[in-house]
Write a protein that holds these residues in place. Sequence first.
Motif, PDB file in Angstrom:
ATOM      1  N   ARG A 189       0.839  -1.201   0.000  1.00 53.10           N
ATOM      2  CA  ARG A 189       0.000   0.000   0.000  1.00 53.10           C
ATOM      3  C   ARG A 189       0.871   1.246   0.000  1.00 53.10           C
ATOM      4  O   ARG A 189       2.013   1.222   0.452  1.00 53.10           O
ATOM      5  N   THR A 190       0.281   2.335  -0.483  1.00 51.15           N
ATOM      6  CA  THR A 190       1.004   3.610  -0.545  1.00 51.15           C
ATOM      7  C   THR A 190       0.465   4.584   0.492  1.00 51.15           C
ATOM      8  O   THR A 190       0.428   5.790   0.254  1.00 51.15           O
ATOM      9  N   MET A 191       0.068   4.082   1.650  1.00 47.78           N
ATOM     10  CA  MET A 191      -0.564   4.927   2.663  1.00 47.78           C
ATOM     11  C   MET A 191       0.396   5.331   3.777  1.00 47.78           C
ATOM     12  O   MET A 191      -0.016   5.811   4.822  1.00 47.78           O
ATOM     13  N   TRP A 192       1.688   5.143   3.536  1.00 46.42           N
ATOM     14  CA  TRP A 192       2.667   5.366   4.599  1.00 46.42           C
ATOM     15  C   TRP A 192       3.467   6.650   4.384  1.00 46.42           C
ATOM     16  O   TRP A 192       4.519   6.842   5.003  1.00 46.42           O
ATOM     17  N   HIS A 193       3.014   7.529   3.504  1.00 46.86           N
ATOM     18  CA  HIS A 193       3.692   8.804   3.234  1.00 46.86           C
ATOM     19  C   HIS A 193       5.128   8.591   2.750  1.00 46.86           C
ATOM     20  O   HIS A 193       6.029   9.355   3.076  1.00 46.86           O
ATOM     21  N   GLU A 194       5.303   7.549   1.964  1.00 48.03           N
ATOM     22  CA  GLU A 194       6.591   7.270   1.344  1.00 48.03           C
ATOM     23  C   GLU A 194       6.514   7.590  -0.144  1.00 48.03           C
ATOM     24  O   GLU A 194       5.466   7.397  -0.767  1.00 48.03           O
ATOM     25  N   ALA A 195       7.618   8.026  -0.699  1.00 46.20           N
ATOM     26  CA  ALA A 195       7.716   8.127  -2.146  1.00 46.20           C
ATOM     27  C   ALA A 195       7.749   6.718  -2.723  1.00 46.20           C
ATOM     28  O   ALA A 195       8.179   5.765  -2.052  1.00 46.20           O
ATOM     29  N   ASP A 196       7.280   6.576  -3.961  1.00 41.58           N
ATOM     30  CA  ASP A 196       7.256   5.264  -4.600  1.00 41.58           C
ATOM     31  C   ASP A 196       8.637   4.622  -4.592  1.00 41.58           C
ATOM     32  O   ASP A 196       8.778   3.435  -4.266  1.00 41.58           O
ATOM     33  N   GLU A 198      11.121   5.111  -2.573  1.00 39.80           N
ATOM     34  CA  GLU A 198      11.516   4.728  -1.217  1.00 39.80           C
ATOM     35  C   GLU A 198      10.849   3.417  -0.808  1.00 39.80           C
ATOM     36  O   GLU A 198      11.487   2.531  -0.216  1.00 39.80           O
ATOM     37  N   ALA A 199       9.552   3.281  -1.131  1.00 42.71           N
ATOM     38  CA  ALA A 199       8.844   2.044  -0.805  1.00 42.71           C
ATOM     39  C   ALA A 199       9.461   0.864  -1.543  1.00 42.71           C
ATOM     40  O   ALA A 199       9.694  -0.203  -0.955  1.00 42.71           O
ATOM     41  N   ARG A 200       9.737   1.039  -2.812  1.00 37.95           N
ATOM     42  CA  ARG A 200      10.290  -0.068  -3.596  1.00 37.95           C
ATOM     43  C   ARG A 200      11.694  -0.439  -3.125  1.00 37.95           C
ATOM     44  O   ARG A 200      12.081  -1.617  -3.165  1.00 37.95           O
ATOM     45  N   GLU A 201      12.433   0.526  -2.679  1.00 35.85           N
ATOM     46  CA  GLU A 201      13.766   0.236  -2.128  1.00 35.85           C
ATOM     47  C   GLU A 201      13.641  -0.620  -0.860  1.00 35.85           C
ATOM     48  O   GLU A 201      14.409  -1.559  -0.643  1.00 35.85           O
ATOM     49  N   GLY A 202      12.639  -0.297  -0.034  1.00 39.11           N
ATOM     50  CA  GLY A 202      12.405  -1.087   1.172  1.00 39.11           C
ATOM     51  C   GLY A 202      12.037  -2.524   0.847  1.00 39.11           C
ATOM     52  O   GLY A 202      12.545  -3.476   1.468  1.00 39.11           O
ATOM     53  N   TYR A 203      11.142  -2.705  -0.130  1.00 36.00           N
ATOM     54  CA  TYR A 203      10.778  -4.061  -0.541  1.00 36.00           C
ATOM     55  C   TYR A 203      11.976  -4.788  -1.150  1.00 36.00           C
ATOM     56  O   TYR A 203      12.171  -5.992  -0.903  1.00 36.00           O
ATOM     57  N   LEU A 224       1.743  -1.594  -5.749  1.00 41.24           N
ATOM     58  CA  LEU A 224       1.509  -0.673  -4.637  1.00 41.24           C
ATOM     59  C   LEU A 224       0.179   0.031  -4.863  1.00 41.24           C
ATOM     60  O   LEU A 224       0.044   0.875  -5.753  1.00 41.24           O
ATOM     61  N   PHE A 225      -0.816  -0.338  -4.051  1.00 38.67           N
ATOM     62  CA  PHE A 225      -2.168   0.168  -4.221  1.00 38.67           C
ATOM     63  C   PHE A 225      -2.371   1.456  -3.430  1.00 38.67           C
ATOM     64  O   PHE A 225      -1.925   1.561  -2.284  1.00 38.67           O
ATOM     65  N   PRO A 226      -3.094   2.423  -4.014  1.00 38.80           N
ATOM     66  CA  PRO A 226      -3.418   3.643  -3.271  1.00 38.80           C
ATOM     67  C   PRO A 226      -4.356   3.335  -2.112  1.00 38.80           C
ATOM     68  O   PRO A 226      -5.095   2.345  -2.133  1.00 38.80           O
TER      69      PRO A 226
END
Length: 316
Positions: A189-196, A198-203, A224-226
């Motif tokens: 999900r993209t509900m964590w106030h992360e840039a796309d 940044e989220a993909r780097e974490g995954y 990554l769903f809104p």
Amino acid sequence: MKDTISELDPRKFQDPKVTAKGEARASVALTNPETLWFNTGTLCNIECVSCYIESSPKNDRLVYLTTAEIEDYLNQLEARDWGVSEIGFTGGEPFMNPDMIDMAEASLKRGYKVLILTNAMRPMMRKSMRAGLERLVGEYGDKLTLRISLDHWSAKYHDEERGDGAFEKSLIGMRWLRDAGIKMAVAGRTMWHEADAEAREGYATLYADEGFDIDAANPGETVLFPEMDESVDVPEITTACWGILDKSPTEVMCSSSRMVVKRKGAAQPTVLACTLLPYDPQFEMGTTLEEAERPVQLNHPHCAKFCVLGGASCSA
């Protein structure tokens, strides 16, 4: 495209043909069927904070589909010549349904790719389900994909949605899938106030640490769903929006998919326009695929935020 009507204006999303401003509402035709979805039932082993379909151990508003019912719609697919390449199973938790392995096999036997959405927790890890999955991957290989719901790449945020310890329980299931050679994807999900990025780097870091063969940069493998919040104001989508947004109706999910559900107490399943709107009667399209071939009016906030503006797709 700026919407000047006040937040949560009750006039919005009322008339299927006309917006609150009196403009022609956008619609989407079924132009390129790619995926037929089956909701296997809304029962789930857990209850998430923000579950769009309100799945839980008690919610049986959508009851279990059977293998015979799946076979009927697969027959209809062939009769209607939709050209679908993928059969998707969602829930609830699909592995709560005792027919899950048989339903997947019925689809794989006909040459379809199969995508199963799961939390990879206890229902999937039952001995009978693991044995069935091992048999299916042995026969059909990469035609079978399991998409695991990992709301975030960290236990902290994932467990906020799904309960303490849920992250590790899903990882245990994913490790088993890895070792069994079963193809995986992930839904976050993209509900964590992360840039796309940044989220993909974490995954990506998580996948590398766990040895998961999943591409964090590929939107088809790490989806990554809104956030789906109906209390947030969104603009209505008019026919003019396609040109303004430089977007085609063929990019929207209801141009390429339909979903079959069975409501509690119903004599037979029904076909819905969208996987995201299982309870709204205006998105029911009849009991047959033939009836479900008509266009869909984008008369819901999810149509705007999730599909048109968010650019989301449930396809693998």
